[in-house]
Design a protein around this motif. Sequence first.
Motif, PDB file in Angstrom:
ATOM      1  N   LYS A 131       0.841  -1.196   0.000  1.00  0.00           N
ATOM      2  CA  LYS A 131       0.000   0.000   0.000  1.00  0.00           C
ATOM      3  C   LYS A 131       0.881   1.253   0.000  1.00  0.00           C
ATOM      4  CE  LYS A 131      -3.636   2.303   2.557  1.00  0.00           C
ATOM      5  NZ  LYS A 131      -4.533   2.229   3.724  1.00  0.00           N
ATOM      6  N   GLY A 132       0.576   2.183  -0.890  1.00  0.00           N
ATOM      7  CA  GLY A 132       1.305   3.440  -0.974  1.00  0.00           C
ATOM      8  C   GLY A 132       2.576   3.391  -1.810  1.00  0.00           C
ATOM      9  N   GLN A 133       2.923   2.219  -2.313  1.00  0.00           N
ATOM     10  CA  GLN A 133       4.146   2.081  -3.109  1.00  0.00           C
ATOM     11  C   GLN A 133       3.969   2.716  -4.489  1.00  0.00           C
ATOM     12  OE1 GLN A 133       5.425  -1.956  -3.640  1.00  0.00           O
ATOM     13  NE2 GLN A 133       7.426  -1.337  -4.388  1.00  0.00           N
ATOM     14  N   ASP A 180       0.119  -4.914 -18.598  1.00  0.00           N
ATOM     15  CA  ASP A 180       1.064  -5.756 -19.322  1.00  0.00           C
ATOM     16  C   ASP A 180       2.410  -5.767 -18.615  1.00  0.00           C
ATOM     17  OD1 ASP A 180      -0.683  -6.473 -21.413  1.00  0.00           O
ATOM     18  OD2 ASP A 180      -0.284  -4.579 -22.431  1.00  0.00           O
ATOM     19  N   ASP A 181       2.711  -4.682 -17.873  1.00  0.00           N
ATOM     20  CA  ASP A 181       3.974  -4.573 -17.142  1.00  0.00           C
ATOM     21  C   ASP A 181       3.784  -3.631 -15.961  1.00  0.00           C
ATOM     22  OD1 ASP A 181       6.638  -5.035 -16.557  1.00  0.00           O
ATOM     23  OD2 ASP A 181       7.386  -3.502 -17.922  1.00  0.00           O
ATOM     24  N   VAL A 182       4.404  -3.949 -14.846  1.00  0.00           N
ATOM     25  CA  VAL A 182       4.386  -3.094 -13.661  1.00  0.00           C
ATOM     26  C   VAL A 182       5.821  -2.954 -13.185  1.00  0.00           C
ATOM     27  CG1 VAL A 182       3.573  -2.809 -11.289  1.00  0.00           C
ATOM     28  CG2 VAL A 182       2.066  -3.840 -12.993  1.00  0.00           C
ATOM     29  N   ILE A 183       6.281  -1.715 -13.071  1.00  0.00           N
ATOM     30  CA  ILE A 183       7.626  -1.431 -12.569  1.00  0.00           C
ATOM     31  C   ILE A 183       7.481  -0.874 -11.163  1.00  0.00           C
ATOM     32  CG2 ILE A 183       9.715  -0.053 -12.886  1.00  0.00           C
ATOM     33  CD1 ILE A 183       9.010  -0.018 -15.903  1.00  0.00           C
ATOM     34  N   PHE A 184       8.199  -1.475 -10.215  1.00  0.00           N
ATOM     35  CA  PHE A 184       8.145  -1.060  -8.818  1.00  0.00           C
ATOM     36  C   PHE A 184       9.276  -0.073  -8.541  1.00  0.00           C
ATOM     37  CE2 PHE A 184       6.244  -5.186  -9.143  1.00  0.00           C
ATOM     38  CZ  PHE A 184       5.176  -5.156  -8.260  1.00  0.00           C
ATOM     39  N   PHE A 185       8.936   1.035  -7.873  1.00  0.00           N
ATOM     40  CA  PHE A 185       9.943   2.008  -7.457  1.00  0.00           C
ATOM     41  C   PHE A 185      10.176   1.840  -5.969  1.00  0.00           C
ATOM     42  CE2 PHE A 185       7.965   3.942 -11.175  1.00  0.00           C
ATOM     43  CZ  PHE A 185       9.085   4.260 -11.927  1.00  0.00           C
ATOM     44  N   GLN A 186      11.447   1.875  -5.576  1.00  0.00           N
ATOM     45  CA  GLN A 186      11.756   1.771  -4.149  1.00  0.00           C
ATOM     46  C   GLN A 186      11.545   3.112  -3.490  1.00  0.00           C
ATOM     47  OE1 GLN A 186      15.656   0.220  -3.342  1.00  0.00           O
ATOM     48  NE2 GLN A 186      14.712  -1.638  -2.594  1.00  0.00           N
ATOM     49  N   SER A 187      11.004   3.070  -2.290  1.00  0.00           N
ATOM     50  CA  SER A 187      10.816   4.280  -1.518  1.00  0.00           C
ATOM     51  C   SER A 187      12.146   4.725  -0.941  1.00  0.00           C
ATOM     52  CB  SER A 187       9.813   4.026  -0.393  1.00  0.00           C
ATOM     53  OG  SER A 187       9.721   5.138   0.422  1.00  0.00           O
ATOM     54  N   THR A 188      12.382   6.045  -0.897  1.00  0.00           N
ATOM     55  CA  THR A 188      13.616   6.552  -0.296  1.00  0.00           C
ATOM     56  C   THR A 188      13.520   6.583   1.219  1.00  0.00           C
ATOM     57  OG1 THR A 188      12.825   8.811  -0.567  1.00  0.00           O
ATOM     58  CG2 THR A 188      14.250   7.928  -2.291  1.00  0.00           C
ATOM     59  N   THR A 189      12.283   6.511   1.746  1.00  0.00           N
ATOM     60  CA  THR A 189      12.074   6.418   3.189  1.00  0.00           C
ATOM     61  C   THR A 189      11.484   5.072   3.505  1.00  0.00           C
ATOM     62  OG1 THR A 189       9.883   7.412   2.985  1.00  0.00           O
ATOM     63  CG2 THR A 189      11.717   8.903   3.437  1.00  0.00           C
ATOM     64  N   GLN A 190      12.070   4.370   4.386  1.00  0.00           N
ATOM     65  CA  GLN A 190      11.607   3.023   4.719  1.00  0.00           C
ATOM     66  C   GLN A 190      10.868   3.015   6.007  1.00  0.00           C
ATOM     67  OE1 GLN A 190      12.222   0.084   2.832  1.00  0.00           O
ATOM     68  NE2 GLN A 190      12.949   1.362   1.201  1.00  0.00           N
TER      69      GLN A 190
END
Length: 86
Positions: free
Chosen positions: A45-47, A76-86
């Motif tokens: 959630k929120g990603q 067809d495609d989903v690219i995940f971005f990493q959060s800079t705050t964990q």
Amino acid sequence: MVTFSLATHTNYRYESGQFLQRTEWHRVICFKPGLRETIMNFLKKGQRVHVSGRITYGEITGEDGKTKSTTAIAADDVIFFQSTTQ
């Protein structure tokens, strides 16, 4: 099939200088087996994600017997971005 909601934001600035952010929600569906499992295992959630696909239209019949139009993005495609705050 896996389904999730995606929010997109648009920022507006009025002539007075006031800012407004408008949020729209989209239903995303995925049928591709490998991508489907990746979404189920890694999407939180929120990603932030980037979704590529096509818009699909359909109809569903509610419990009251009335037909409703539906719109979804078939991913067809989903690219995940990493959060800079964990």
